[in-house]
Structure formats: structure tokens, C-alpha cells
Write an enzyme that holds these catalytic residues in place. Structure first.
Site, short mmCIF file in Angstrom:
data_model
loop_
_atom_site.label_atom_id
_atom_site.label_comp_id
_atom_site.label_asym_id
_atom_site.label_seq_id
_atom_site.Cartn_x
_atom_site.Cartn_y
_atom_site.Cartn_z
N LYS A 67 0.96 -1.28 0.10
CA LYS A 67 0.02 -0.03 -0.02
C LYS A 67 0.91 1.20 0.11
O LYS A 67 0.32 2.23 -0.63
CB LYS A 67 -1.06 0.10 1.37
CG LYS A 67 -2.05 -0.96 1.03
CD LYS A 67 -2.52 -1.44 2.17
CE LYS A 67 -3.68 -2.61 2.10
NZ LYS A 67 -4.64 -2.84 3.21
N GLN B 15 -5.32 -1.89 9.35
CA GLN B 15 -4.74 -3.12 8.84
C GLN B 15 -5.40 -4.13 9.47
O GLN B 15 -5.26 -4.44 10.72
CB GLN B 15 -3.53 -3.27 8.39
CG GLN B 15 -2.98 -4.67 7.56
CD GLN B 15 -3.35 -4.58 6.38
OE1 GLN B 15 -3.39 -3.66 5.68
NE2 GLN B 15 -4.21 -5.74 5.67
N ASP C 287 -11.19 2.24 3.15
CA ASP C 287 -11.51 0.57 2.78
C ASP C 287 -12.92 0.51 2.44
O ASP C 287 -13.22 -0.50 2.04
CB ASP C 287 -11.12 -0.15 4.04
CG ASP C 287 -9.79 -0.63 4.25
OD1 ASP C 287 -9.25 -0.73 3.01
OD2 ASP C 287 -9.37 -1.10 5.07
#
Ligand code: NAP
Length: 286
Positions: free
Chosen positions: A53, A97, A120
Site C-alpha cells: 500500500k 490493517q 477501505d
């Protein structure tokens, strides 16, 4: 092999080039999109995803920072970290995460991230908006899957899509997004009876289970587009999908490889969401 292999890497690369151009333009307007990633513990897979990422951000010119916390972090400490990040005006997207250690409530953590910074697409507000078809930050993997299918030139209108897997991060949201594209969607899971009877009726088959080589040619009719979301590491270290690639590629019209199919699209859609979030937050009063 008769199927065309959908090159997720190349498609992701070309979308990233577009994102990089947009970031460059935004910077000229004084807007520099920024992403913060919170990483808890030492899980090697999580570290590797976060590295990807950060690399993606660098590639397209997005500012990024990673906040690493010990596995033993308390719920309160994690909440405080997120509260601090929320105050930063140079951060437009916040991502925690997953998975988090078992003593942490993931739900409570995800609820803390403001919907406008939820790159997300997991916040209940964004999920709700997606369900009713309102503009929102879409979850990255499902959004990437729809983009991959669209690159085949297939009109989803009226197509029968069979999705295997009903998780909140892949199966359910991808079903909704495809429904919004006017596909007819059948959603299967571990209790589904006669799975092969259903999958053989699919024009498009999306497999998101997490079981190596579950789906073979007995599940696929000639001409089907097969999207393999599964990522499974075998004992010998090899990464494979949920689909027996070689035999299914004999009958499918298009197929995604693992690795190099859905995976590269997930991070690319995260980058796209970060840019979208930055624009929405900075141009609010325009
Ligand atoms: P998950 O939460 O474990 O969900 C798996 C789903 O598969 C569940 O709905 C389960 O049904 C269903 N299932 C299990 N065994 C089945 C069977 N024999 N037949 C039919 N359905 C079955 O997994 P996930 O998070 O959605 O991830 C799925 C896979 O995608 C994993 O390999 C994951 O690593 C991969 N993934 C890849 C990316 C990427 O960017 N490439 C992103 C996310 C996930 P029940 O609901 O009935 O238990």
C-alpha cells in the site's frame, strides 16, 4: 488453453497512471492526498500488504504514513492513536490493517474512522450508502472485481453472475455492486446445496472462498468469465487461488490468474478512494 487471461497487473498499472495524473493536478491546486495506515503486531502477511500500500502511494504521488503498534496494544490506546490521526489535516484516508489481535474489537475500531476518511469502504455509513446505491467510498476488492469484469467489454446488463462466498469484505459487497450493474446475482456459501448445478448456470463466476483449488471444470460451463479472488499459500510456499486454473482455463472465456489478477486491483482502488476522499474533504465548501 482457450481462455483469455485477464492481466490484473497491467490493468492496475494503467489505472494507477490515471490516478498519478490526477494527483499531479490536485497538487497544483494545493491539494496533496494523504493516507495513514495503522498496523498492529508482527503478522508477516499484514506487513507485506501494508508495504504494498505504501509502495502504491509512492507510485502515484500520494503522501502516506504508517503507524506501527505492539501486538499488546489496548483497545483504548488504539482508539487514542486513531483520534490523533483524525486531527491531521494532511490525512484524508485512514486504514486499519486487518486482522487485529483477538483482544481488540475490530468493529469498535472501524466505527471510529469517520465515514469520509474510510478508504477501505467498511464503515456502516458507507456500506449503507452502497446498499441503496448512493455515492460512497466503495470497498476496494469488490470495486476492483467489477472493473476487471468491465475490461472484458462484457455488458453486465441481465447477465447471470454467481458469487461464491458471502463475507462482508468480498462476497456480499461484490454481489450488491454487480446487482447495481443490472446483473442477476446468485450468492452461494458453505451451506449452498448442489453448488455445481448453480455455478454451471453462470455467465460470470466470482469465487471468494479461501480454499485452494475448490473450483474445477465440473463447475464451469463453456464461455464463462471466471474471477478468482482466493489467495491461498500452499505448504510449498506457492500462492494459488480457489480455482484450478489450468483445467478451468480450458473452458472459460476469460479467467484471472493468482497472483496477478484481483490482488493488484485492490490496492489500486484504495489509491483511487484516497484521492476521492481528499477531493471531497478539501472541496467541501466549493
Ligand atoms: P471468508 O470471510 O473466510 O469467507 C469465505 C466464504 O466462503 C464464506 O462465506 C463461506 O461460507 C464460503 N465458503 C467456505 N467454504 C465453502 C464451500 N466449500 N463452498 C461454498 N462456499 C464456501 O473469506 P474472505 O475474506 O471473503 O476471502 C476469501 C478469499 O479471498 C481468501 O482467500 C482471501 O485471502 C481472498 N481475498 C483476496 C483479496 C485480494 O485483494 N486479492 C482481498 C480479500 C480477500 P459461510 O459464510 O457459510 O461460512
Amino acid at each position: 488453453m482457450s481462455a483469455v487471461v485477464i492481466d490484473g497487473k497491467a490493468i492496475a498499472r494503467s489505472i494507477r497512471e490515471e490516478i498519478a495524473r490526477e494527483v499531479e493536478q490536485l497538487k497544483q491546486e494545493g491539494i496533496h492526498p494523504g493516507l495513514a495506515v495503522v498496523l498492529v503486531g508482527q503478522d508477516p502477511a499484514s506487513h507485506s500488504y501494508v508495504k504494498g500500500k505504501v509502495k502504491g502511494c509512492e507510485e502515484v504521488g500520494i503522501y502516506s504514513e504508517v503507524v506501527c503498534l505492539e501486538e499488546s496494544v489496548s483497545q483504548a490506546e488504539l482508539h487514542e492513536t486513531i483520534e490523533q490521526i483524525k486531527k491531521k489535516t494532511n490525512i484524508h484516508g485512514i486504514l486499519v490493517q486487518l486482522p487485529l489481535p483477538p483482544h481488540i474489537s475490530e468493529e469498535a475500531v472501524l466505527d471510529l474512522i469517520p465515514a469520509e476518511k474510510d478508504v477501505d469502504g467498511f464503515h456502516p455509513e458507507n456500506v449503507g450508502k452502497m446498499v441503496i446505491g448512493k455515492e460512497s467510498l466503495l470497498p476496494c476488492t469488490p470495486h476492483g472485481i467489477v472493473k476487471l469484469i468491465q475490461t472484458t467489454g462484457t455488458d453486465l446488463n441481465g447477465k447471470h453472475v454467481v458469487v461464491i462466498g458471502r463475507s462482508n469484505i468480498v462476497g456480499k459487497p461484490v454481489s450488491l455492486l454487480l446487482l447495481q450493474e443490472n446483473a442477476t446475482v446468485t450468492l452461494c456459501h458453505s451451506r449452498t446445496r448442489n453448488l455445481a448445478d448453480l455455478t454451471r448456470q453462470a455467465d460470470i463466476l466470482v469465487v471468494a472462498v479461501g480454499k485452494p483449488h475448490l473450483i474445477g471444470k465440473e463447475h464451469v460451463s463453456p464461455g464463462t468469465i471466471v474471477i478468482d479472488v482466493g489467495v491461498n499459500r500452499l505448504e510449498n510456499g506457492k500462492l494459488v487461488g480457489d480455482v484450478r486454473f489450468d483445467e478451468v482455463a480450458e473452458v472459460a472465456s476469460y479467467i484471472t490468474p493468482v497472483p496477478g489478477g484481483v490482488g493488484p486491483m485492490t490496492i489500486t482502488m484504495l489509491l483511487a478512494n484516497t484521492v476521492k476522499a481528499a477531493k471531497a474533504q478539501t472541496r467541501k465548501g466549493d
